[in-house]
Design a protein around this motif. Sequence first.
Motif, PDB file in Angstrom:
ATOM      1  N   THR A 102      51.119  35.034  33.075  1.00 17.28           N
ATOM      2  CA  THR A 102      52.002  34.556  34.142  1.00 17.28           C
ATOM      3  C   THR A 102      53.442  34.949  33.892  1.00 17.28           C
ATOM      4  O   THR A 102      54.333  34.518  34.598  1.00 17.28           O
ATOM      5  N   SER A 103      53.697  35.757  32.864  1.00 15.90           N
ATOM      6  CA  SER A 103      55.090  36.012  32.500  1.00 15.90           C
ATOM      7  C   SER A 103      55.802  36.870  33.526  1.00 15.90           C
ATOM      8  O   SER A 103      56.840  36.493  34.039  1.00 15.90           O
ATOM      9  N   SER A 104      55.300  37.995  33.859  1.00 19.81           N
ATOM     10  CA  SER A 104      56.008  38.852  34.789  1.00 19.81           C
ATOM     11  C   SER A 104      55.020  39.719  35.529  1.00 19.81           C
ATOM     12  O   SER A 104      53.882  39.918  35.100  1.00 19.81           O
ATOM     13  N   MET A 105      55.475  40.278  36.682  1.00 19.64           N
ATOM     14  CA  MET A 105      54.597  41.129  37.473  1.00 19.64           C
ATOM     15  C   MET A 105      54.263  42.386  36.709  1.00 19.64           C
ATOM     16  O   MET A 105      53.159  42.910  36.811  1.00 19.64           O
ATOM     17  N   LYS A 106      55.247  42.854  35.932  1.00 19.88           N
ATOM     18  CA  LYS A 106      55.028  44.080  35.165  1.00 19.88           C
ATOM     19  C   LYS A 106      53.874  43.885  34.202  1.00 19.88           C
ATOM     20  O   LYS A 106      52.957  44.715  34.106  1.00 19.88           O
ATOM     21  N   VAL A 107      53.904  42.789  33.475  1.00 15.29           N
ATOM     22  CA  VAL A 107      52.830  42.504  32.521  1.00 15.29           C
ATOM     23  C   VAL A 107      51.509  42.335  33.267  1.00 15.29           C
ATOM     24  O   VAL A 107      50.460  42.834  32.843  1.00 15.29           O
ATOM     25  N   LYS A 108      51.582  41.621  34.411  1.00 11.73           N
ATOM     26  CA  LYS A 108      50.349  41.415  35.189  1.00 11.73           C
ATOM     27  C   LYS A 108      49.777  42.746  35.628  1.00 11.73           C
ATOM     28  O   LYS A 108      48.577  42.993  35.573  1.00 11.73           O
ATOM     29  N   LEU A 109      50.692  43.631  36.102  1.00  8.46           N
ATOM     30  CA  LEU A 109      50.222  44.938  36.565  1.00  8.46           C
ATOM     31  C   LEU A 109      49.618  45.735  35.420  1.00  8.46           C
ATOM     32  O   LEU A 109      48.575  46.377  35.571  1.00  8.46           O
ATOM     33  N   ILE A 110      50.293  45.706  34.261  1.00 10.13           N
ATOM     34  CA  ILE A 110      49.788  46.456  33.112  1.00 10.13           C
ATOM     35  C   ILE A 110      48.410  45.930  32.717  1.00 10.13           C
ATOM     36  O   ILE A 110      47.467  46.695  32.487  1.00 10.13           O
ATOM     37  N   ILE A 111      48.316  44.587  32.644  1.00  6.46           N
ATOM     38  CA  ILE A 111      47.026  43.996  32.280  1.00  6.46           C
ATOM     39  C   ILE A 111      45.971  44.369  33.309  1.00  6.46           C
ATOM     40  O   ILE A 111      44.834  44.737  32.973  1.00  6.46           O
ATOM     41  N   CYS A 112      46.370  44.297  34.575  1.00  2.00           N
ATOM     42  CA  CYS A 112      45.406  44.588  35.638  1.00  2.00           C
ATOM     43  C   CYS A 112      44.926  46.030  35.577  1.00  2.00           C
ATOM     44  O   CYS A 112      43.735  46.317  35.603  1.00  2.00           O
ATOM     45  N   ILE A 113      45.911  46.953  35.493  1.00  2.00           N
ATOM     46  CA  ILE A 113      45.549  48.372  35.503  1.00  2.00           C
ATOM     47  C   ILE A 113      44.709  48.730  34.286  1.00  2.00           C
ATOM     48  O   ILE A 113      43.693  49.418  34.383  1.00  2.00           O
ATOM     49  N   THR A 114      45.160  48.232  33.111  1.00  2.00           N
ATOM     50  CA  THR A 114      44.404  48.591  31.903  1.00  2.00           C
ATOM     51  C   THR A 114      43.022  47.966  31.937  1.00  2.00           C
ATOM     52  O   THR A 114      42.033  48.606  31.542  1.00  2.00           O
ATOM     53  N   THR A 115      42.935  46.727  32.434  1.00  2.00           N
ATOM     54  CA  THR A 115      41.610  46.106  32.496  1.00  2.00           C
ATOM     55  C   THR A 115      40.696  46.884  33.442  1.00  2.00           C
ATOM     56  O   THR A 115      39.545  47.182  33.130  1.00  2.00           O
TER      57      THR A 115
END
Lengths: 349, 589
Positions: free
Chosen positions: B6-19
């Motif tokens: 929940t920290s930032s959209m950037k982290v969410k995007l990175i997690i999402c894309i890598t996952t």
Amino acid sequence: MRFLPLILLFVCILSGCDNGFESDSNSAVNQPEPVTETHNVDMTNTETKSKDIIISYIPKSLDNPVFLETKDEAERISRQYGVKMEWMAPMNTQAAEQEKIMESLIRRQVDGIVVSCIDADRLSPHIDNAIDAGIKVATFDSDCPNSKRLFYVGTNNYEIGKASAYKMLDTLQAHGKMNTPLKALVMTGDKESLNLNERIRGFQDVLNAAVQVDYLSVLECMDDLTLAGELLETYIRTNDDVDLFFSTGGWPLLVPVDALPEYRKWREKGGMAVIVDTFYPMVVAAKEGMADHLVGQEFTIMGRWSMEHMVEAIRGKKFTQTEYFTGIEYADQSNFDELLQMKEPWEIK
Amino acid sequence: MKKLITSSMKVKLIICITTISIVPIMILGYISYQFYIKNLQENTILYSAEVIARVDKTIETYVSDIINILNFRNDYYLLHYLKLTEAGNIDNNRKYTVRMLEQFNQYKMMKTDLEDIRVVMENGYTIGSMGQYWDTQSDAFFKLMKDKPTDEAIIMAPHQNLLNVNVFTICKGINASSLHQFSALCIDVNTEFLNRIVKDINMGTGGYVYLTDAQGKVIYQPARSDHLRNHKAVIDHKKLEDEESGSFIHAIEKQDYIVTFITSSLTGWRIVGVSLESELVKGVDRIRSITVLVIAICIVAVILISVYITNRMTKPIKALQELASTAAEKNFSDHATVQGRDEIGYLALSFNRMITRIRELMDQIVEDKDRIRKMEIKAMQEMIKPHFVYNTLDSIIGLLESNRIDDALDMIEALGKLFRTSLSHGKEIIAIHEEVDHVLTYIRIQQFRFFNKFDYEANIDSSMRAALTVKLILQPLVENSIYHGIRGKEGRGRIEINGYQKADHIVLEVLDNGGGIEATRLRHINHVLAGRTSVTDASDYFGIRNVNERIKLAFGPEFGLMLEQVPGGGIKAVVRLPLTSDSNGGIHL
């Protein structure tokens, strides 16, 4: 050497063997005993006393027809004695193969071996091994005198060489070439064969003492009839200075004479030839002009004597005589016809 | 983890894309690896089986050739030789003997692996390529031969021949009616030809091929390269005994081997191929390492790419975020830099439009407030006209001089109340009851000044008293009614103030029975109030325009003031206000 025939005669009388032949070069040998009986002996009549005695003959090769008379006569005698005879050899003259066969006979523990040595020095240890293994070993046609063999049955090869030289001198005299430097061509089977070398030695000893002769080459045909014809033809075609030709065996005249046109031409031009052996086809060829003299061996006697003595040896007889020389037969224009009537045509094809 | 997500959209995007990328890559990698390994194992076994089958085919082809040579048993000269041999006819048999010997040796020259070809008679007499001899161990052999049909070729197990050469023998019977004895034509084949067939077979560095007969006796076995034992191991397994062909895993000296075998239909021999499983595993380990390496590289690449992409994506968003967070501080003066025509670009455009609009609205509000303030000041200035103040004070003086102290005090109180309501503690919006009280106070003062020339009445619904209104809107209307309607009228005047709720809004009316306004002028006044036309002089209709504009500024253009003719004479000023509430409750909109 002159007393040798007398000694042989004396020994033969003592041992009770048949016929000792004089090897006097100047006397023709009487006609050999006829051995043309056909024994329709049942093959199964080979029963011996308690165990089958097996006597193995090892000629120089299977493809040399000169030994067939020895084989047939030995086989007839073997049936008379009730022993089993074998006839084993390489197809072509190969010393190594002959040794292998010798070793196989030792492994099989045959009772006797009668061998015509291709290379006496190489075969000698194998003969000794067989003797040490309790097998009786004798030689025929080509001896191995430095081995432990019991006896040798065959031509006195030195004497037949000498006899051949005497016949050549007769021819030279007839052609008036006794005082002319001569060039000689010699053919032999295997240069390692003692018997053939002895013939050459005898021939050279006599001839060299009488005339001036230069030996151009010794052609080695390895007992191969086809090779013998080719070698002779090639040499005659490429060397036109040959005066006389001596062959230690009958190979060149055992091929069809049509296969020797160059040799025939050479003969027609006055080439002189003396060849050892007097088989039927050779006499035919000689009569057609392919040789001046033939000096023959007693292959049938070789077969008979070798088998008889071997059986005696197996039965325990001790031998004091180690050489049984068979006779020499002469053939020339004076008795070609007579011999052709006496001899059987070869039927081997 | 939750904090990270929940920290930032950037982290969410990175997690999402890598996952999204890594999971399929890993699944695909795992499936591919398993599939490849299985395929590799199957192919290895298949290759081994093909190799073995090829060996079998080669052996069968060779053996078939040999068996064809055995048809020589029907040769005229051979049969004649046997007949003459049986008869013991030595002389007549000479040429047949020579022919046999030559024929046998010709066959030997044709096939270099032939060690011997021979005819064995039942009594043991043999003629072959080595000549003529007695085979003293032929009894068992002929017993076997006689049990078989004459046309069947019999293959004997490997043995050593007369010359101690390792051979195997193929025989066929000769059973001509003209012969008394049973004979056999036999061919000895050097087992070296098996080595020649097998030596080029590639079963891996630790693999090998060997052959056994139907009873399991070894026919051919390759030598080991080391010198610990002469030959490589022969497999002892139930499957080899029970089955015609197949494959299995077998351990030898703690190493697993893949064993593949078939049985030759022609010779009955078992051809066994043995390959080291660890060589396959070595390949598997390499594949596994490569797969893991590729997956790791893909993961790293995906992460790097996703970081780069998310950076590119979130940078403008972050800029917008910072801009949005500081927009108020910077008075909505900064605009976002528009890059690209994607959604973020449009977002930046929209944001800029929003900032511009907010800025305009803020400016408008400021301007409106300023105008309202000015208008209020103007209204107050109009209201608190010097003449009104002077006249009222004169009236008060008069009352005092007349010793009408109570009346004077009422006037003073009313004037003070008037000024207080005007200020309303600076508030622009007041409750209706306050506005009505203010106008009634004004009316009372004016009523006194105009010597009760008029009557007045106020009818305000009690339900709307707490509703809100812009202040100082009724007083200018009443002032107009007094000065432009009633003051010039003969007879008694009347001012009526009504207030009621109508549908979803509030209506305040100020009626008089004065002389009214001429229709054209009235229409013009209403057009001006509606904004459909403008006045040429800023002082025209100043009071009612002030009221109208302040109402519209406060509540919207749909509300405001309009004038109507009263039937029978007089003017009705109608004020429309929205239903609003104050902090104490009241009407809710």
